[in-house]
Design an enzyme around this catalytic site. Structure first.
Site, PDB file in Angstrom:
ATOM      1  N   HIS B 243     138.276 -44.744 103.134  1.00 45.82           N
ATOM      2  CA  HIS B 243     136.948 -44.618 102.222  1.00 45.82           C
ATOM      3  C   HIS B 243     136.242 -46.805 102.890  1.00 45.82           C
ATOM      4  CE1 HIS B 243     140.249 -47.299 100.227  1.00 45.82           C
ATOM      5  NE2 HIS B 243     139.618 -47.723  99.948  1.00 45.82           N
ATOM      6  N   HIS B 245     134.075 -49.200 102.215  1.00 49.09           N
ATOM      7  CA  HIS B 245     133.580 -50.795 100.539  1.00 49.09           C
ATOM      8  C   HIS B 245     131.802 -50.766 101.499  1.00 49.09           C
ATOM      9  CE1 HIS B 245     137.193 -52.138  99.778  1.00 49.09           C
ATOM     10  NE2 HIS B 245     138.007 -51.067 100.586  1.00 49.09           N
TER      11      HIS B 245
END
Lengths: 309, 309
Positions: B243, B245
């Site tokens: 993932h 940010h």
């Protein structure tokens, strides 16, 4: 007379800065009967923990309305209002500067940052000429340290070799006492490296031996071991003569260690090790970082090519 | 059922940590009808600046009671209460974790950090087995998002391709209003990438197209351009499903963006581009970062091999 200029008389002209992390807001405007220029600084208060003994119900005691925002598995998120009282439980601290001088305004103005994706070409055309201008007289103070003209008594460790040597000394921001705030700088003797941009695979033996010497000197002098040290460089650096920041891992320095400004020294070594190009090193890489819009670098060329990003 | 454990049922046992700079408080206690172990994280909200147009009276509009503390020359200091409303102007964000695991408690307790120099061998022998244990049930909440079981209405952008797709959604720490605090997370659909360790040159087209899609979606939805975005990953990440940010460059998040924890997404792409090894990518690199001594990773092996560093 302080009552002649109540904060309620403040009328906004411009938001000078905002920090969502510290919940601080700095506003420029006018205030008082004469409508003088004024700066209003508002900061949310921290939670009071005096009354927080085991057994107390924090939310019931300190909060008023509650609203469930969302939930997922064991996590629940809420918004709330706080029980407050201007004397016993204030929510905001205010500072009002009125009349505010130009120096006050500059001090509290925050420049916008811009992320730069610096390709090798952009470095050659825009950044390299800027780096050239920033050397010479602009860094006389660095040469003074390297030639022992100043700060000799502060030197922690020196390797005098003109090509692979360096001077390790405390940064002036460190009190030289609090080990959790340890902050040293290693400045190389060679003038041939302006920044990490100039590093290539041929520098690896130099970089590895310097790391070992720095770690050893810090351990000997301060008793702080390698796995408690954060070693990094800045890109862009604040001066263009290669130097390394050596800090204690528990020393939180928001701006100085942020991704987009700081690159771990060990990461530089690892990147050089994994590079395919034996000759060019970082000269062939794309480097990303942010600059302030008030910076000379941004003014000297990036703003003109900003469309390229 | 989220309503079965209201924050008002939380009873304090211990203050795990407090940050007066960010106005955050982390409490350990029990909550709910079963008195399960719970962690309550309270954080004051940032000032809302949407309505702050030139000509508005900030103190009169946003504050209630005011009390002069002191004054000196052009400086005046006050305490104040804020006008608040749980929907339009909340004062506090709450996160309640219940029941809280040992891992949760360790994560939020104060702890010493240690710098790790993670060689490929150290990854294989110590970290990879840990990563394997952290997947499966431990990240059910991620799979819930990817399969649209929860938080569907929060999705900002989705590319549904199982191999190269991802979901972009606001991080729950963002109020979804203050653009300078913009904080999104892009979670990839593929389960084959646990962290940046698994990336190699073959991922470059995927990483580049995902970057373009994220930048485009953020520009369209929020009007925030690419050069105002800081995109990064954590290594080690807090959960082992790849993932990214995506945050506003003006949003200062000390711990989250610190060198030794955060790696710029653009830097990952550039490093892969410059790598000599077509097959292994970061699997062949040495990665440096810090961990907390309370972390499971430190407990599960690093402390035992710490002599090697």
């Amino acid at each position: 007379m302080a009552d002649d200029i109540p904060p309620s008389s403040f009328v906004l002209e411009e938001i000078l800065s905002q920090d969502t992390r510290t919940k601080t807001l700095v506003l420029l405007g006018t205030a008082g009967p004469d409508r003088a220029r004024a700066i209003l600084i508002a900061e949310k208060t921290a939670f009071a923990i005096n009354g927080l003994a085991p057994g107390t119900a924090f939310a019931a005691d300190a909060l008023a309305d509650l609203r469930l925002l969302d939930h997922n598995d064991v996590y629940r998120w809420f918004m709330a209002t706080a029980k407050q009282d201007v004397d016993a439980a204030p929510a905001v601290k205010l500072s009002l500067i009125c009349p505010a001088s130009d120096t006050h305004v500059r001090k509290y103005s925050r420049q916008r940052r811009r992320m730069i994706v610096e390709t090798p070409e952009l470095y050659r055309t825009v950044v390299a000429p800027y780096v050239e201008r920033m050397r010479g007289d602009r860094i006389t103070w660095v040469y003074n340290i390297l030639s022992h003209k100043v700060e000799v008594d502060r030197i922690v460790h020196e390797n005098p070799d003109p090509d692979t040597g360096f001077i390790l000394l405390p940064d002036l921001k460190w009190d030289r006492t609090t080990m959790e705030a340890l902050y040293l700088v290693a400045i190389v003797h060679t003038h041939s490296i302006t920044s990490m941009r100039d590093l290539n695979k041929s520098h690896l033996p130099f970089l590895r031996s310097m790391r070992a010497e720095i770690v050893g000197a810090v351990e000997t002098k301060y008793g702080v071991s390698r796995d408690l040290l954060r070693m990094y460089v800045h890109y862009q650096p604040s001066y263009y003569h290669f130097h390394i920041h050596v800090t204690h891992i528990d020393h939180d320095m928001l701006e100085s260690v942020a991704a987009g400004r700081a690159v771990l020294y060990d990461s530089i070594v690892a990147q050089l090790e994994s590079m395919s190009d034996e000759h060019y090193g970082f000269a062939n890489s794309t480097l990303s970082y942010y600059v302030g819009e008030n910076s000379e670098l941004w003014a000297s060329g990036f703003s003109a090519v900003a469309d390229h990003f």
